[in-house]
Design an enzyme around this catalytic site. Structure first.
Site, PDB file in Angstrom:
ATOM      1  N   CYS A  34      33.353  35.131  36.772  1.00 47.97           N
ATOM      2  CA  CYS A  34      34.304  35.264  37.960  1.00 47.97           C
ATOM      3  C   CYS A  34      33.970  35.864  39.287  1.00 47.97           C
ATOM      4  O   CYS A  34      34.451  35.632  40.076  1.00 47.97           O
ATOM      5  CB  CYS A  34      35.621  36.120  37.081  1.00 47.97           C
ATOM      6  SG  CYS A  34      35.274  37.732  36.621  1.00 47.97           S
ATOM      7  N   HIS A 313      38.224  41.804  36.162  1.00 47.23           N
ATOM      8  CA  HIS A 313      38.170  40.388  36.441  1.00 47.23           C
ATOM      9  C   HIS A 313      38.277  40.198  37.893  1.00 47.23           C
ATOM     10  O   HIS A 313      38.720  41.155  38.547  1.00 47.23           O
ATOM     11  CB  HIS A 313      39.294  39.675  35.775  1.00 47.23           C
ATOM     12  CG  HIS A 313      39.501  38.267  35.754  1.00 47.23           C
ATOM     13  ND1 HIS A 313      38.250  37.412  35.406  1.00 47.23           N
ATOM     14  CD2 HIS A 313      40.363  37.518  36.340  1.00 47.23           C
ATOM     15  CE1 HIS A 313      38.848  36.137  35.752  1.00 47.23           C
ATOM     16  NE2 HIS A 313      40.029  36.131  36.091  1.00 47.23           N
TER      17      HIS A 313
END
Length: 369
Positions: A34, A313
């Site tokens: 990510c 994330h």
């Protein structure tokens, strides 16, 4: 390779307002990528960078003996998105990610990676490849101006027909600015100025602050005394001095990195600062040498989601054709502009909101891009 997972929903949401020729694709996550996907989305919607990369692709696609490198892999990926018959969907940036891991062992593990470290690595790697190609062109006689254009972007001739000095690559032309480091001797008042280039600015942050105040602190005057005295060439001795950083040449694309990860001595580890730092949609850069205000407009934000530095994330928010979009790996959704302010950070130390703006991308409005 291409799946139509989010296609219909996003196309329906935009309806007849879907920008002509634009593509909105999610990127598949390979375990922990990510950090890479969020940066790639921000760079794809950096239009001058995208256009140069696509031009590089079209100039090189018929060259047989090109060795694969990070630049060719990125150009392939951008072309794959740009030339897709579908307007939306998901693409797996497999070759590009494999190449990143091959080039740099830092990104080989499945641990949480830092998106800013990745952006830095990527831009510097692209510059190295372009500079090497540029030097190869200069070393071989009679090479085409087309090859030169790949590296430098369009060639601008001076009035007398002579070419300007190389070698500023098109990556530099998008992201590079110049800082000047001014040191003033407090005895003889001589000012020594040293210029240095930057591709992004890393700013210290404070609780309940703003980008403007962080930039002011970045350029604030610091006194050098006691252990830190400055050697003045004119006085030929160590003297007390005042030092400050100013922006001499603002870049076309200003990338601001908020230093949200701080090493805490007592803890012996890094801690994430969830501070609320307001970043405006329109930014006036006033701490420049010329004191002429440069006006910038926000077009992308890489957001770190999570309470600590070693897990979490990354997502990105992107402005494209006056619409804001939310990119979370494979998922792409419309987003209301007012929602951007929910990513400023938390006014309290312990908050349930852990989605904080980390890297900001601003375009210079005074540049005719």
């Amino acid at each position: 390779m291409v799946m139509g997972a989010t296609a219909s929903k996003l196309e329906k949401a935009l309806g007849d307002q879907f920008p002509e020729g634009e593509r909105y694709f999610g990127l598949e996550n390979f375990g922990n990528t990510c950090y890479c996907n969020s940066v790639l989305q921000a760079l794809y919607f950096c239009i001058p960078f995208r256009e140069q990369l696509l031009e590089y692709y079209s100039n090189n696609k018929n060259v047989v003996e090109v060795d694969e490198n990070l630049l060719t892999c990125l150009a392939d990926l951008f072309n794959q998105i740009n030339s897709s018959k579908k307007k939306t969907g998901v693409i797996a940036p497999k070759r590009f990610v494999q190449r990143v891991k091959k080039q740099n062992e830092l990104f080989r593990s499945y641990m949480h990676q830092d998106a800013h470290e990745f952006l830095n690595f990527l831009l510097n790697e692209l510059v190295d490849i372009l500079e090497k190609e540029g030097n190869d062109i200069n070393d071989s006689p009679g090479t085409s101006s087309q090859a030169e254009q790949n590296v430098n972007g369009p060639v601008h001739l001076q009035e007398n027909g002579a070419k300007k000095e190389p070698l500023l690559t098109w990556v530099h032309k998008s992201f590079q600015g110049i800082l000047t480091n001014e040191t003033k001797c407090l005895r003889c008042e001589t000012v020594t100025a040293r210029d240095e280039t930057f591709l992004d600015l890393s700013l210290d942050i404070e609780q309940n602050s703003s980008i403007t105040s962080c930039l002011k602190n970045f350029s604030s005057t610091e006194t050098l005394n006691a252990e830190d005295k400055f050697f003045c060439d004119k006085c030929c001795s160590l003297q007390e001095a005042q030092k400050r950083m100013k922006i001499k040449k603002p870049p076309n694309v200003l990338v601001i990195h908020l230093k949200r990860f701080k090493y805490i001595e007592q803890l012996g580890r890094y801690k994430k600062l969830s501070y609320r730092v307001v970043f405006p949609l329109e930014l006036k850069l006033s701490n420049t040498v010329e004191n002429a205000d440069s006006e910038y407009s926000l077009f992308a934000v890489v957001v770190h989601v999570g309470s600590g530095p070693n897990h979490g994330h990354y997502i990105s928010l992107v402005k494209s054709h006056n619409h804001w979009l939310f990119f979370d790996d494979e998922n792409v959704e419309m987003m209301d502009e007012s929602h951007v302010q929910t990513f400023f950070g938390s006014a309290q130390e312990y908050s349930s909101n852990t989605d904080h703006g980390y890297i900001l991308f601003y375009e210079n409005l005074s540049v005719g891009n």
